[in-house]
Design a protein around this motif. Structure first.
Motif, mmCIF file in Angstrom:
data_model
loop_
_atom_site.group_PDB
_atom_site.id
_atom_site.type_symbol
_atom_site.label_atom_id
_atom_site.label_comp_id
_atom_site.label_asym_id
_atom_site.label_seq_id
_atom_site.Cartn_x
_atom_site.Cartn_y
_atom_site.Cartn_z
ATOM 1 N N ASP A 172 0.821 -1.184 0.158
ATOM 2 C CA ASP A 172 0.020 0.087 -0.079
ATOM 3 C C ASP A 172 0.675 1.304 -0.031
ATOM 4 O O ASP A 172 0.545 2.128 0.556
ATOM 5 N N THR A 173 1.941 1.106 -0.748
ATOM 6 C CA THR A 173 2.890 2.449 -0.798
ATOM 7 C C THR A 173 2.930 2.957 -2.373
ATOM 8 O O THR A 173 3.548 3.914 -2.321
ATOM 9 N N GLY A 174 2.420 2.293 -3.082
ATOM 10 C CA GLY A 174 2.735 2.512 -4.639
ATOM 11 C C GLY A 174 1.241 3.293 -5.502
ATOM 12 O O GLY A 174 0.653 2.117 -5.844
ATOM 13 N N ALA A 175 0.839 4.093 -5.362
ATOM 14 C CA ALA A 175 -0.173 4.828 -6.077
ATOM 15 C C ALA A 175 0.015 4.889 -7.573
ATOM 16 O O ALA A 175 0.984 5.312 -8.015
ATOM 17 N N PHE A 176 -1.112 4.362 -8.300
ATOM 18 C CA PHE A 176 -1.208 4.260 -9.766
ATOM 19 C C PHE A 176 -2.265 4.252 -10.438
ATOM 20 O O PHE A 176 -3.266 3.554 -10.225
ATOM 21 N N GLY A 177 -2.437 5.632 -11.047
ATOM 22 C CA GLY A 177 -3.465 5.795 -11.719
ATOM 23 C C GLY A 177 -3.944 7.704 -11.710
ATOM 24 O O GLY A 177 -2.955 8.050 -11.308
ATOM 25 N N PRO A 178 -5.072 7.868 -11.767
ATOM 26 C CA PRO A 178 -6.366 7.089 -11.971
ATOM 27 C C PRO A 178 -6.469 6.853 -13.610
ATOM 28 O O PRO A 178 -7.275 5.900 -13.858
ATOM 29 N N ASP A 179 -6.106 7.501 -14.204
ATOM 30 C CA ASP A 179 -6.204 7.396 -15.834
ATOM 31 C C ASP A 179 -4.918 6.881 -16.574
ATOM 32 O O ASP A 179 -3.952 7.356 -16.310
ATOM 33 N N LEU A 180 -5.216 5.985 -17.609
ATOM 34 C CA LEU A 180 -4.024 5.715 -18.640
ATOM 35 C C LEU A 180 -4.526 6.573 -19.777
ATOM 36 O O LEU A 180 -5.664 6.732 -20.491
ATOM 37 N N VAL A 181 -3.806 7.431 -19.977
ATOM 38 C CA VAL A 181 -4.082 8.393 -21.364
ATOM 39 C C VAL A 181 -3.317 7.798 -22.239
ATOM 40 O O VAL A 181 -1.947 7.680 -22.584
ATOM 41 N N THR A 182 -3.958 7.471 -23.684
ATOM 42 C CA THR A 182 -3.305 6.776 -24.609
ATOM 43 C C THR A 182 -2.072 7.758 -25.299
ATOM 44 O O THR A 182 -2.364 8.909 -25.149
ATOM 45 N N ALA A 183 -1.113 7.275 -25.747
ATOM 46 C CA ALA A 183 0.074 7.629 -26.343
ATOM 47 C C ALA A 183 -0.376 8.752 -27.342
ATOM 48 O O ALA A 183 0.448 9.720 -27.472
ATOM 49 N N ASP A 184 -1.401 8.731 -28.154
ATOM 50 C CA ASP A 184 -1.755 9.574 -29.275
ATOM 51 C C ASP A 184 -2.209 10.743 -28.786
ATOM 52 O O ASP A 184 -2.289 11.839 -29.435
ATOM 53 N N GLU A 185 -2.364 10.956 -27.268
ATOM 54 C CA GLU A 185 -3.132 12.188 -27.073
ATOM 55 C C GLU A 185 -1.953 12.956 -26.340
ATOM 56 O O GLU A 185 -2.314 14.152 -25.555
ATOM 57 N N LEU A 186 -0.656 12.747 -26.170
ATOM 58 C CA LEU A 186 0.214 13.395 -25.519
ATOM 59 C C LEU A 186 1.559 13.394 -26.401
ATOM 60 O O LEU A 186 1.566 12.645 -27.407
ATOM 61 N N PRO A 187 2.344 14.311 -26.176
ATOM 62 C CA PRO A 187 3.584 14.471 -26.882
ATOM 63 C C PRO A 187 4.543 13.262 -26.772
ATOM 64 O O PRO A 187 4.354 12.400 -25.940
ATOM 65 N N GLU A 188 5.246 12.969 -28.122
ATOM 66 C CA GLU A 188 5.949 11.795 -28.319
ATOM 67 C C GLU A 188 6.729 11.617 -27.012
ATOM 68 O O GLU A 188 7.535 12.545 -26.358
ATOM 69 N N GLY A 189 6.854 10.424 -26.438
ATOM 70 C CA GLY A 189 7.709 9.833 -25.210
ATOM 71 C C GLY A 189 7.116 10.698 -24.043
ATOM 72 O O GLY A 189 8.013 10.563 -23.165
ATOM 73 N N GLY A 190 6.143 11.314 -23.949
ATOM 74 C CA GLY A 190 5.606 12.005 -22.729
ATOM 75 C C GLY A 190 6.389 13.154 -22.417
ATOM 76 O O GLY A 190 6.410 13.609 -21.110
ATOM 77 N N LYS A 191 7.289 13.879 -23.468
ATOM 78 C CA LYS A 191 8.163 14.772 -23.297
ATOM 79 C C LYS A 191 7.443 16.416 -23.142
ATOM 80 O O LYS A 191 6.218 16.489 -23.592
ATOM 81 N N GLY A 192 7.961 17.117 -22.461
ATOM 82 C CA GLY A 192 7.546 18.522 -22.403
ATOM 83 C C GLY A 192 6.527 18.711 -21.378
ATOM 84 O O GLY A 192 5.769 19.756 -21.647
ATOM 85 N N LEU A 193 6.152 17.890 -20.482
ATOM 86 C CA LEU A 193 4.977 17.880 -19.528
ATOM 87 C C LEU A 193 5.425 18.355 -17.915
ATOM 88 O O LEU A 193 6.528 17.937 -17.737
ATOM 89 N N LEU A 194 4.793 19.353 -17.458
ATOM 90 C CA LEU A 194 4.842 19.652 -16.098
ATOM 91 C C LEU A 194 4.779 18.597 -15.377
ATOM 92 O O LEU A 194 3.435 18.063 -15.169
ATOM 93 N N LEU A 195 5.504 18.227 -14.341
ATOM 94 C CA LEU A 195 5.203 17.048 -13.320
ATOM 95 C C LEU A 195 5.457 17.722 -12.004
ATOM 96 O O LEU A 195 6.297 18.423 -11.561
ATOM 97 N N GLN A 196 4.321 17.876 -10.987
ATOM 98 C CA GLN A 196 4.357 18.220 -9.804
ATOM 99 C C GLN A 196 3.945 17.407 -8.696
ATOM 100 O O GLN A 196 3.027 16.709 -9.046
ATOM 101 N N THR A 197 4.527 17.555 -7.286
ATOM 102 C CA THR A 197 4.018 16.738 -6.533
ATOM 103 C C THR A 197 3.748 17.917 -5.249
ATOM 104 O O THR A 197 4.472 18.820 -5.070
ATOM 105 N N LYS A 198 2.509 17.763 -4.597
ATOM 106 C CA LYS A 198 2.091 18.627 -3.517
ATOM 107 C C LYS A 198 2.023 17.717 -2.441
ATOM 108 O O LYS A 198 1.283 16.714 -2.476
ATOM 109 N N VAL A 199 2.337 18.362 -1.337
ATOM 110 C CA VAL A 199 1.966 17.676 0.105
ATOM 111 C C VAL A 199 1.010 18.793 0.948
ATOM 112 O O VAL A 199 1.588 19.832 1.013
ATOM 113 N N ASN A 200 -0.220 18.240 1.327
ATOM 114 C CA ASN A 200 -1.031 19.175 1.787
ATOM 115 C C ASN A 200 -1.287 20.591 1.170
ATOM 116 O O ASN A 200 -1.196 21.582 1.858
ATOM 117 N N GLY A 201 -1.214 20.325 -0.238
ATOM 118 C CA GLY A 201 -1.387 21.607 -0.764
ATOM 119 C C GLY A 201 -0.215 22.458 -1.340
ATOM 120 O O GLY A 201 -0.180 23.475 -2.140
#
Length: 277
Positions: A172-201
């Motif tokens: 119960d430590t590996g969260a996975f989801g909620p959506d699988l977005v098909t590759a055709d809807e994202l940049p090639e290789g998933g590049k150029g996307l902003l990734l952020q993590t928030k803890v308590n906002g």
């Protein structure tokens, strides 16, 4: 197309998001579709099931029985600098087990044996096909889509030995989801996307996925030199700087915290933290 896995009428169910809600596809898991060679974009568009609203706590990990889950460590230079390691010139690879996975809005469990549970926001890659000795130029042809992952790590146990596996696989430590977005809807290789993590906002991690030292194509090609990859395998591509372990003083997760991982174009993965009962 955006696939989700959730409980509906007492059964694990696969669906696709629409403007009206989630359209029910049935009970065949996503990995089974991939192994059958189903084109996810076409399959989801042609679905004719009922449209339902998924309950807040009904989401499941995206894959019921993924094949291999391979994680990449030290894949952002800023994260390596906050770790006790030198930057490797070969991807740092280790396994994650299905038994550690949870879904969106399900609790991350801080184990009884340690108070060093940490977060790691990452982009996950789900494969639709594979093989051995895949050329880098062909690697992205094997990607079904991209998802969110919080690679919760019990640091005390991660660093008990040179091998990280135990600290990366508490239940119960590996969260996975909620959506699988098909590759055709994202940049090639998933590049150029902003990734952020928030803890308590509060934003604690922020990076562009183009900053990965080993990109998705490189990871797939490199891994396939040793391992036969297949449909339903998952690659968790690495986390940036900002983890609790890297802070001074160190700041670990505690019961009552809420962790949110988000990636531009993919969505948000939210998990509260609880103590093991």
């Amino acid at each position: 197309m955006r696939y989700v896995h959730f409980m509906y009428q007492g059964q694990a169910t696969l669906g696709v998001r629409t403007e009206a809600g989630v359209r029910v596809l049935g009970h065949e898991p996503l990995e089974a579709l991939l192994k059958r060679g189903v084109d996810l974009a076409t399959y989801g568009a042609e679905a004719a099931g009922p449209v339902v609203e998924v309950g807040e706590h009904d989401y499941l990990p995206l894959l019921r029985e993924p094949g291999k889950i391979v994680c990449v460590g030290l894949n952002y230079a800023d994260h390596t600098k906050e770790s006790p390691y030198a930057q490797p010139d070969y991807p740092t690879l280790f396994p994650r087990f299905n038994s550690s996975l949870i879904g969106h809005n399900q609790p991350l469990v801080r184990p009884k044996v340690s108070d060093t549970l940490d977060y790691e926001g990452e982009m996950a890659v789900v494969l639709k096909s594979g093989g051995r000795h895949i050329a880098k130029a062909d690697a992205l042809k094997h990607v079904a889509g991209y998802a969110l992952f919080n690679e919760g790590s019990v640091r005390e146990y991660q660093f008990k030995s040179p091998q990280w596996t135990v600290g990366k696989n508490f239940d119960d430590t590996g969260a996975f989801g909620p959506d699988l977005v098909t590759a055709d809807e994202l940049p090639e290789g998933g590049k150029g996307l902003l990734l952020q993590t928030k803890v308590n906002g509060k934003v604690v991690q922020s990076v562009n996925t183009s900053d990965m030292l080993f990109d998705v194509a490189t990871i797939i090609s490199t891994l396939s030199q040793a391992v036969t990859l297949g449909a339903g395998d998952v690659i968790v591509s690495g986390t940036p700087a900002g983890v609790g372990f890297g802070m001074n003083p160190k700041v670990y997760l505690k019961a009552g915290d809420v962790v949110e991982v988000s990636i531009e174009g993919i969505g948000s993965l939210v998990n509260p933290v609880v103590d093991e009962a």
